[in-house]
Design a protein around this motif. Structure first.
Motif, PDB file in Angstrom:
ATOM      1  N   PRO A  18     -46.473   2.221 -22.003  1.00  0.00           N
ATOM      2  CA  PRO A  18     -45.128   2.787 -21.870  1.00  0.00           C
ATOM      3  C   PRO A  18     -44.192   1.830 -21.136  1.00  0.00           C
ATOM      4  N   GLY A  19     -43.073   1.469 -21.746  1.00  0.00           N
ATOM      5  CA  GLY A  19     -42.136   0.537 -21.125  1.00  0.00           C
ATOM      6  C   GLY A  19     -42.418  -0.895 -21.441  1.00  0.00           C
ATOM      7  N   TYR A  20     -43.365  -1.114 -22.322  1.00  0.00           N
ATOM      8  CA  TYR A  20     -43.749  -2.484 -22.658  1.00  0.00           C
ATOM      9  C   TYR A  20     -42.565  -3.237 -23.256  1.00  0.00           C
ATOM     10  N   GLY A  21     -42.253  -4.392 -22.679  1.00  0.00           N
ATOM     11  CA  GLY A  21     -41.172  -5.234 -23.191  1.00  0.00           C
ATOM     12  C   GLY A  21     -39.793  -4.742 -22.832  1.00  0.00           C
ATOM     13  N   THR A  22     -39.693  -3.743 -21.891  1.00  0.00           N
ATOM     14  CA  THR A  22     -38.386  -3.211 -21.508  1.00  0.00           C
ATOM     15  C   THR A  22     -38.156  -3.414 -20.026  1.00  0.00           C
ATOM     16  N   THR A  23     -36.895  -3.219 -19.631  1.00  0.00           N
ATOM     17  CA  THR A  23     -36.546  -3.336 -18.205  1.00  0.00           C
ATOM     18  C   THR A  23     -37.212  -2.242 -17.391  1.00  0.00           C
ATOM     19  N   ALA A  24     -37.302  -1.039 -17.974  1.00  0.00           N
ATOM     20  CA  ALA A  24     -37.933   0.080 -17.252  1.00  0.00           C
ATOM     21  C   ALA A  24     -39.390  -0.221 -16.945  1.00  0.00           C
ATOM     22  N   GLY A  25     -40.097  -0.866 -17.833  1.00  0.00           N
ATOM     23  CA  GLY A  25     -41.490  -1.223 -17.594  1.00  0.00           C
ATOM     24  C   GLY A  25     -41.635  -2.217 -16.461  1.00  0.00           C
ATOM     25  N   PHE A  26     -40.698  -3.189 -16.422  1.00  0.00           N
ATOM     26  CA  PHE A  26     -40.739  -4.171 -15.333  1.00  0.00           C
ATOM     27  C   PHE A  26     -40.505  -3.495 -13.987  1.00  0.00           C
ATOM     28  N   VAL A  27     -39.498  -2.613 -13.974  1.00  0.00           N
ATOM     29  CA  VAL A  27     -39.183  -1.905 -12.721  1.00  0.00           C
ATOM     30  C   VAL A  27     -40.372  -1.050 -12.294  1.00  0.00           C
ATOM     31  N   ALA A  28     -40.983  -0.371 -13.268  1.00  0.00           N
ATOM     32  CA  ALA A  28     -42.126   0.506 -12.939  1.00  0.00           C
ATOM     33  C   ALA A  28     -43.283  -0.294 -12.351  1.00  0.00           C
ATOM     34  N   SER A  29     -43.597  -1.441 -12.928  1.00  0.00           N
ATOM     35  CA  SER A  29     -44.711  -2.247 -12.414  1.00  0.00           C
ATOM     36  C   SER A  29     -44.396  -2.781 -11.027  1.00  0.00           C
ATOM     37  N   THR A  30     -43.126  -3.155 -10.821  1.00  0.00           N
ATOM     38  CA  THR A  30     -42.723  -3.652  -9.494  1.00  0.00           C
ATOM     39  C   THR A  30     -42.849  -2.565  -8.456  1.00  0.00           C
ATOM     40  N   VAL A  31     -42.403  -1.355  -8.802  1.00  0.00           N
ATOM     41  CA  VAL A  31     -42.504  -0.234  -7.856  1.00  0.00           C
ATOM     42  C   VAL A  31     -43.955   0.047  -7.514  1.00  0.00           C
ATOM     43  N   ILE A  32     -44.818   0.013  -8.540  1.00  0.00           N
ATOM     44  CA  ILE A  32     -46.245   0.268  -8.299  1.00  0.00           C
ATOM     45  C   ILE A  32     -46.819  -0.767  -7.318  1.00  0.00           C
ATOM     46  N   ILE A  33     -46.466  -2.038  -7.503  1.00  0.00           N
ATOM     47  CA  ILE A  33     -46.963  -3.100  -6.608  1.00  0.00           C
ATOM     48  C   ILE A  33     -46.503  -2.870  -5.174  1.00  0.00           C
ATOM     49  N   VAL A  34     -45.196  -2.604  -5.018  1.00  0.00           N
ATOM     50  CA  VAL A  34     -44.639  -2.433  -3.664  1.00  0.00           C
ATOM     51  C   VAL A  34     -45.222  -1.212  -2.989  1.00  0.00           C
ATOM     52  N   VAL A  35     -45.291  -0.075  -3.715  1.00  0.00           N
ATOM     53  CA  VAL A  35     -45.806   1.162  -3.113  1.00  0.00           C
ATOM     54  C   VAL A  35     -47.280   0.998  -2.729  1.00  0.00           C
ATOM     55  N   ALA A  36     -48.085   0.403  -3.629  1.00  0.00           N
ATOM     56  CA  ALA A  36     -49.517   0.232  -3.337  1.00  0.00           C
ATOM     57  C   ALA A  36     -49.736  -0.716  -2.160  1.00  0.00           C
ATOM     58  N   ALA A  37     -48.936  -1.809  -2.140  1.00  0.00           N
ATOM     59  CA  ALA A  37     -49.070  -2.770  -1.047  1.00  0.00           C
ATOM     60  C   ALA A  37     -48.675  -2.142   0.281  1.00  0.00           C
ATOM     61  N   LEU A  38     -47.549  -1.383   0.280  1.00  0.00           N
ATOM     62  CA  LEU A  38     -47.122  -0.711   1.508  1.00  0.00           C
ATOM     63  C   LEU A  38     -48.154   0.313   1.968  1.00  0.00           C
ATOM     64  N   ALA A  39     -48.722   1.038   0.995  1.00  0.00           N
ATOM     65  CA  ALA A  39     -49.735   2.038   1.354  1.00  0.00           C
ATOM     66  C   ALA A  39     -50.943   1.376   2.024  1.00  0.00           C
ATOM     67  N   LEU A  40     -51.382   0.250   1.449  1.00  0.00           N
ATOM     68  CA  LEU A  40     -52.509  -0.468   2.062  1.00  0.00           C
ATOM     69  C   LEU A  40     -52.135  -1.032   3.432  1.00  0.00           C
ATOM     70  N   TYR A  41     -50.920  -1.527   3.581  1.00  0.00           N
ATOM     71  CA  TYR A  41     -50.466  -2.074   4.860  1.00  0.00           C
ATOM     72  C   TYR A  41     -50.475  -0.996   5.941  1.00  0.00           C
ATOM     73  N   VAL A  42     -49.918   0.194   5.573  1.00  0.00           N
ATOM     74  CA  VAL A  42     -49.901   1.301   6.536  1.00  0.00           C
ATOM     75  C   VAL A  42     -51.319   1.720   6.902  1.00  0.00           C
ATOM     76  N   LEU A  43     -52.217   1.772   5.888  1.00  0.00           N
ATOM     77  CA  LEU A  43     -53.605   2.157   6.154  1.00  0.00           C
ATOM     78  C   LEU A  43     -54.295   1.179   7.103  1.00  0.00           C
ATOM     79  N   PHE A  44     -54.097  -0.116   6.861  1.00  0.00           N
ATOM     80  CA  PHE A  44     -54.758  -1.114   7.694  1.00  0.00           C
ATOM     81  C   PHE A  44     -54.168  -1.169   9.112  1.00  0.00           C
TER      82      PHE A  44
END
Length: 342
Positions: A310-336
């Motif tokens: 879903p979102g493959y080759g679109t701007t929405a897909g890029f934004v979604a993947s970026t959000v996933i990276i930032v949220v997951a990284a922040l979640a791990l940072y807070v946990l650690f």
């Protein structure tokens, strides 16, 4: 068997066949020295002198402790002199004595085969040389016996002094931390010196008690002879105190060495524990950052597959993947951070 006569004219040597006649002299001291008591010598001791069978057997066999017996007309003593052997071993060199009204019989007991036979006669040879030189002229049998025992005591004192020098040398090596020595070998040498001092103390303690007992029971001894017996007991006690004091010094050096070694080991163990704790903390931090960095790698790796999503080759897909990276990284940072890994 060597037979000597000490009289006003000095010292003369005689044959064993002359003993019966010599023992009738009241103006001389007859000295019989037996390097090793064998059957023919034991026969002379029994037949000519009339010594008790038990005492004669004590001359033939090896005795492991000092002893003294007071008979009607003579006394019998068994003494030992220390001789240092290999590996800290101390040989007991036995000297038996019969002291009578006008004679002294010295018998050198059985020796360990590794000990030179000449060692057993050091003290009697020393006294004999002094008599020949005219520097010693014992007028009574007890005076002659006391001279022999005094030579033994002086040798024991010299031996304690030798071990004191050795223990002092070892103490300097122990206190010199820059000295490059094998700790195990150094400790072994200290144990050997301590054991040798213990053996000397044991020997002189037995000897002192032997003469102390003779002094308590020697009511038949002449006043001068009784004084010599007491003096010898006191001198043996003096050597015992010297050996015991030096042995305590060696034990103190050993305790200092062991305490210092244990302290160094404890400090090293603490330093190792601190280092390990720091390394563990650093590994936790590295692990946390690796986990955080792994998030974008995982997301981009998944989305980078040649598989439509879903979102493959679109701007929405890029934004979604970026959000996933930032949220997951922040979640791990807070946990650690909560686990104090960061």
């Amino acid at each position: 068997m060597d037979v000597h006569v000490i009289d006003a004219d000095g010292l003369t040597k005689h044959t064993p066949d002359e003993l019966p006649a010599l023992l009738t002299r009241a103006d001389a001291v007859v000295w019989v020295d037996i390097p090793l008591c064998e059957t023919q010598h034991a026969d002379v001791l029994t037949r000519v002198f009339g010594f008790a069978e038990l005492a004669v057997r004590g001359c033939v066999e090896r005795n492991h402790i000092s002893q003294g017996h007071l008979y009607d007309d003579h006394l019998f003593t068994v003494l030992h002199a220390p001789e240092l052997g290999r590996g800290g071993h101390v040989h007991y060199v036995e000297l038996d004595q019969f002291v009578g009204p006008n004679y002294v019989v010295t018998v050198h007991g059985p020796l360990n085969p590794v000990v030179d036979r000449a060692v057993a006669q050091i003290d009697t040879d020393h006294v004999l040389a002094r008599i020949k030189a005219g520097t010693l002229h014992p007028r009574t049998p007890m005076a002659l016996s006391a001279a022999i025992v005094s030579a033994m005591i002086r040798r024991e004192i010299d031996l304690v002094a030798k071990l004191a020098r050795e223990s002092g040398r070892l103490e300097q090596q122990v206190t010199d931390e820059d000295h490059d020595d094998d700790p195990e070998a150094l400790l072994e040498q200290l144990f050997e010196v301590g054991h040798q001092l213990l053996a000397i103390r044991t020997i002189v303690t037995h000897s002192a008690e032997t003469y102390r007992n003779l002094a308590r029971r020697g009511t038949r001894l002449a006043e001068a002879d009784a004084g010599l017996v007491v003096d010898l007991a006191d001198r043996f006690d003096m050597v015992r105190s010297m050996a015991e004091g030096q042995r305590e010094f060696v034990h103190g050096v050993i305790e200092f060495f062991q305490t210092r070694t244990s302290t160094h080991l404890a400090v090293a163990a603490q330093e190792l524990a601190d280092t390990s704790a720091k390394q563990n903390d650093q590994m936790q931090r590295i692990t946390a950052w690796v986990a955080i960095i792994a998030v974008p790698t995982a997301v981009t790796g998944w989305f980078g597959q040649n598989v439509p999503y879903p979102g493959y080759g679109t701007t929405a897909g890029f934004v979604a993947s970026t959000v996933i990276i930032v949220v997951a990284a922040l979640a791990l940072y807070v946990l650690f951070r909560w686990k104090r890994w960061l």
